[in-house]
Design an enzyme around this catalytic site. Structure first.
Site, PDB file in Angstrom:
ATOM      1  N   ARG A 128       1.824  13.333  10.178  1.00 27.43           N
ATOM      2  CA  ARG A 128       0.566  13.181   9.460  1.00 27.43           C
ATOM      3  C   ARG A 128      -0.125  11.939  10.007  1.00 27.43           C
ATOM      4  O   ARG A 128       0.373  10.832   9.869  1.00 27.43           O
ATOM      5  CB  ARG A 128       0.822  13.023   7.961  1.00 27.43           C
TER       6      ARG A 128
ATOM      7  N   ARG B 201      -3.407   4.398  -8.907  1.00 27.91           N
ATOM      8  CA  ARG B 201      -2.732   5.549  -8.304  1.00 27.91           C
ATOM      9  C   ARG B 201      -1.256   5.603  -8.673  1.00 27.91           C
ATOM     10  O   ARG B 201      -0.643   6.683  -8.612  1.00 27.91           O
ATOM     11  CB  ARG B 201      -2.897   5.513  -6.776  1.00 27.91           C
TER      12      ARG B 201
ATOM     13  N   GLN C 257      -3.011  -5.328   6.263  1.00 23.02           N
ATOM     14  CA  GLN C 257      -2.984  -4.206   7.198  1.00 23.02           C
ATOM     15  C   GLN C 257      -3.981  -4.494   8.324  1.00 23.02           C
ATOM     16  O   GLN C 257      -5.192  -4.404   8.127  1.00 23.02           O
ATOM     17  CB  GLN C 257      -3.342  -2.896   6.481  1.00 23.02           C
TER      18      GLN C 257
ATOM     19  N   ASP D 196       0.825  -1.207   0.000  1.00 20.42           N
ATOM     20  CA  ASP D 196       0.000   0.000   0.000  1.00 20.42           C
ATOM     21  C   ASP D 196       0.858   1.255   0.000  1.00 20.42           C
ATOM     22  O   ASP D 196       0.599   2.209   0.728  1.00 20.42           O
ATOM     23  CB  ASP D 196      -0.962  -0.001   1.193  1.00 20.42           C
TER      24      ASP D 196
ATOM     25  N   ASP E  64      -2.461   9.203   9.781  1.00 22.64           N
ATOM     26  CA  ASP E  64      -3.102   8.533   8.651  1.00 22.64           C
ATOM     27  C   ASP E  64      -4.397   7.852   9.078  1.00 22.64           C
ATOM     28  O   ASP E  64      -4.457   7.200  10.120  1.00 22.64           O
ATOM     29  CB  ASP E  64      -2.139   7.490   8.069  1.00 22.64           C
TER      30      ASP E  64
ATOM     31  N   GLU F  17      -5.470  13.601   8.434  1.00 18.12           N
ATOM     32  CA  GLU F  17      -5.800  13.084   7.110  1.00 18.12           C
ATOM     33  C   GLU F  17      -7.133  12.361   7.248  1.00 18.12           C
ATOM     34  O   GLU F  17      -7.194  11.213   7.677  1.00 18.12           O
ATOM     35  CB  GLU F  17      -4.709  12.127   6.608  1.00 18.12           C
TER      36      GLU F  17
ATOM     37  N   HIS G  48      -0.561  11.881  -3.209  1.00 10.18           N
ATOM     38  CA  HIS G  48      -0.227  10.521  -3.630  1.00 10.18           C
ATOM     39  C   HIS G  48      -1.472   9.681  -3.838  1.00 10.18           C
ATOM     40  O   HIS G  48      -1.418   8.630  -4.462  1.00 10.18           O
ATOM     41  CB  HIS G  48       0.640   9.861  -2.562  1.00 10.18           C
TER      42      HIS G  48
END
Length: 641
Positions: free
Chosen positions: A284, A517, A254, A143, A286, A328, A392
């Site tokens: 950041r 992506r 995950q 990921d 997540d 985020e 991203h």
């Protein structure tokens, strides 16, 4: 509650002093003072989260001991930074601020390569650099690094933790703050905690959300949103080694952490402070929306998710007070704003602005952008938005359906239009994006693609029409002009400054082929970057004009802190706002259409420009009494006098 917190502190302080007996007073006393200042907040939060446990005070003491140890391990230069930032807590609101974000491997190969690019970062004007996940993670699909196997080890292909610490110090010496991710909703299944859980260690199985059969997963799944429906259905993964089902919101590798276990909270606080002690200035956070689970809900944006961040923030104030949190949360706009506050996340991505800038380019109308920003741009004056046009990740159309309804726009239908437009399926579209994670059950989809390809440059270059190339470059500049001037911290996805196009080679890599992506995550083409100084090239035509705007931002206080008033310009194609800070005033008008647009002279005077004003961007004075004519996809930053 205040009395209970005070009694608890009176009980705990002697024990903590005994634990840290022998510590130099000039080290212990600042920590104790900050502990006292933040204890009531921390106590109230942890009491709500864990107060029902018989061993609450044991865990509270363990958490405070961890914070104390991390403070004592904090390097002297970072304690000096703490004092500096406490004296100037709104440093991040400066007009000098400019962020950049990149993957270490894709941008420069490794940490040594990043270090060699510091002159480029300074040339561009960066004051903060977000290095995308660089920690140890599984080989193959991980990921994009967001499956973390160790928060204390750098991916060996990139370097070592010692190299990272040296890089962070050198960046700071060059006026650049380092931002890293704290992926704190989940770990990879190769993390030591997960390995021990798989080996049957019941203590570590309590670090995650693990179920003996499908009864509870099915009950939860009935209310959960699927994040990656093209990859797998549902939010749970069967682990045959232990004959159990593990909660995996994102990917099967995950594993979601179990924050209802206070040991997990303490261990993650230690990981947070470990990174802070390496010199990281911004973390950041997540996937902040997913951290707390409750049956019968979507398990997103629950009150306890906020409490976890607030408790971590209180501990950071004690042990690393210069550390900032960046939220985020790609969720409903109202929910995004709830993560922002001095006691929670001091800065936050502004995904609604990002999505609606692209919406306005597609529709050539600014009604939804204007209406949403009028309702939601203002946040706590001690905080700041991080404004961006690409990152991203994919673009999700995170506008409010309620806002759309007020403007007679059907939210679902409008998203279908935007998906068709930006994937190039809508007739006349300039965009060349790619679908991401289409959900056949809901029709939901997101969009991948670089800024330049989404803005029409890829299509224009293939058709070899210079007029279309110029329009594409103007679109890129237009939306960047907004993030540079609207207030907050502008963030550049590095590569956008030189008009990087989609890279379709990811389709040849089995670990990436199913994730579009990667089209907007190419390796940096340094030959392209080298052309940034050649005015006749596409790269030079964009880079020079973008650098001009960055320079203007850094010279004008109105681009920093202060207030933003979103205005109705009287023209459906023109977005406008007023910036005020420390006595400076600036009015911005941005034309989102490919035709000339006018703003009436009365509108200019109405917003405080008086009878004499000039455009910072062009340097020209605007004739008094005339309507303002904006060229196709043009914009002005107007100042009185």
């Amino acid at each position: 509650m205040e009395r209970e917190a005070r009694r608890s502190l009176e009980r705990l302080l002697p024990r903590l002093r005994a634990t840290f007996e022998g510590t130099e007073p000039d080290l212990w006393e600042p920590f104790e003072a900050r502990l006292k200042a933040n204890f009531e907040t921390l106590f109230d939060l942890l009491l709500h989260l864990y107060g029902g446990r018989y061993d609450f005070f044991y865990h509270l003491e363990e958490i405070l001991e961890s914070a104390g140890r991390m403070w004592l391990a904090r390097p002297d230069e970072l304690r000096a930074l703490d004092a500096e930032r406490e004296a100037n807590p709104l440093w991040f609101q400066s007009e000098k601020m400019l962020g950049g974000v990149c993957y270490v491997s894709l941008f420069a190969g490794d940490l040594a390569g990043i270090r060699a690019k510091i002159p480029y970062f300074k040339e561009l004007g960066l004051t903060y650099l977000h290095l995308m996940p660089l920690f140890l993670s599984p080989e193959g699909d991980n990921d994009g690094g967001y499956a973390v196997s160790s928060y204390r080890e750098v991916n060996p292909a990139l370097g070592t933790m010692e190299e990272l610490e040296a890089l962070i110090a050198e960046l700071r010496q060059n006026g650049i703050s380092t931002v890293l991710d704290l992926v704190y909703n989940h770990t990879s299944d190769e993390h030591e905690w997960a390995r021990r859980a798989l080996a049957g260690d019941e203590d570590y199985q309590e670090y995650y959300l693990i179920f003996p059969d499908r009864r509870m997963p099915d009950a939860y799944d009935a209310h959960l949103r699927e994040i990656f429906p093209e990859v797998r259905r549902g939010s749970f993964t069967y682990q045959k080694e232990i004959d159990r089902w593990v909660w995996t919101t994102f990917h099967s590798f995950q594993w979601d952490l179990n924050y209802q276990n206070p040991v997990v909270f303490r261990r993650m606080v230690e990981e947070m402070l470990f990174l802070a002690n390496r010199g990281v200035e911004v973390l950041r956070l997540d996937a902040v929306a997913f951290t707390w689970k409750r049956l019968g809900t979507t398990c997103e944006n629950l009150p306890e998710a906020h409490m976890l961040i607030q408790a971590m923030n209180a501990l950071a104030r004690m042990a690393a007070p210069s550390l900032l949190f960046k939220s985020e949360a790609i969720v409903h706009p109202d929910d995004v704003a709830r993560y922002i506050g001095p006691g929670e996340c001091q800065i936050s991505y502004n995904p609604t602005l990002m999505a609606l800038l692209w919406e306005a380019l597609a529709t050539r109308k600014v009604a939804l952008l204007r209406y949403s920003m009028q309702k939601r741009f203002q946040i706590d004056p001690e905080c700041a938005w991080v404004n961006y046009v690409r990152c991203h990740d994919d673009i999700g159309w995170t506008f409010s359906d309620e806002d759309a309804y007020e403007l007679d726009i059907a939210g679902y239908d409008h998203r279908q239009f935007l998906n068709a437009f930006y994937s190039g399926r809508f007739e006349g579209s300039f965009a060349r994006g790619l679908p991401f994670q289409f959900n056949p059950a809901t029709g939901d989809m997101r969009i991948s693609g670089t800024c330049a390809s989404l803005a029409g440059l890829e299509k224009a270059l293939r058709e070899e029409t210079d007029a279309e190339v110029e329009l594409a470059l103007r679109r890129v500049l237009l939306i960047h002009s907004v993030i540079l001037s609207i207030g907050g911290i502008p963030l550049l996805y590095l590569g956008d400054e030189v008009a990087t196009l989609n890279d379709y080679s990811y389709r040849n890599d089995p670990d990436k082929a199913d994730d579009s992506r990667w089209a907007h995550r190419p390796e940096t083409d340094w030959e392209r970057v080298a052309r940034r100084t050649e005015e006749h090239t596409v790269e030079g035509r964009l880079y020079g004009r973008l650098r001009h705007l960055i320079g203007l931002r850094k010279e004008h206080l109105a681009c920093g802190g202060g207030e933003t008033e979103i205005i109705d310009t009287g023209n459906p194609h023109v977005f406008g706002y007023v910036r005020q800070h420390q006595g400076q005033r600036m009015v911005v008008f941005a034309n989102f259409s490919e035709g000339e647009q006018a703003v009436r002279a009365n509108e200019l005077r109405l917003h405080g420009l008086g009878y004499r004003f000039s455009d910072l961007v062009s340097g020209r004075e605007i004739p008094v009494g005339d309507d303002l004519i904006l060229e196709p996809l043009g914009f002005v930053w107007l100042c009185p006098g």
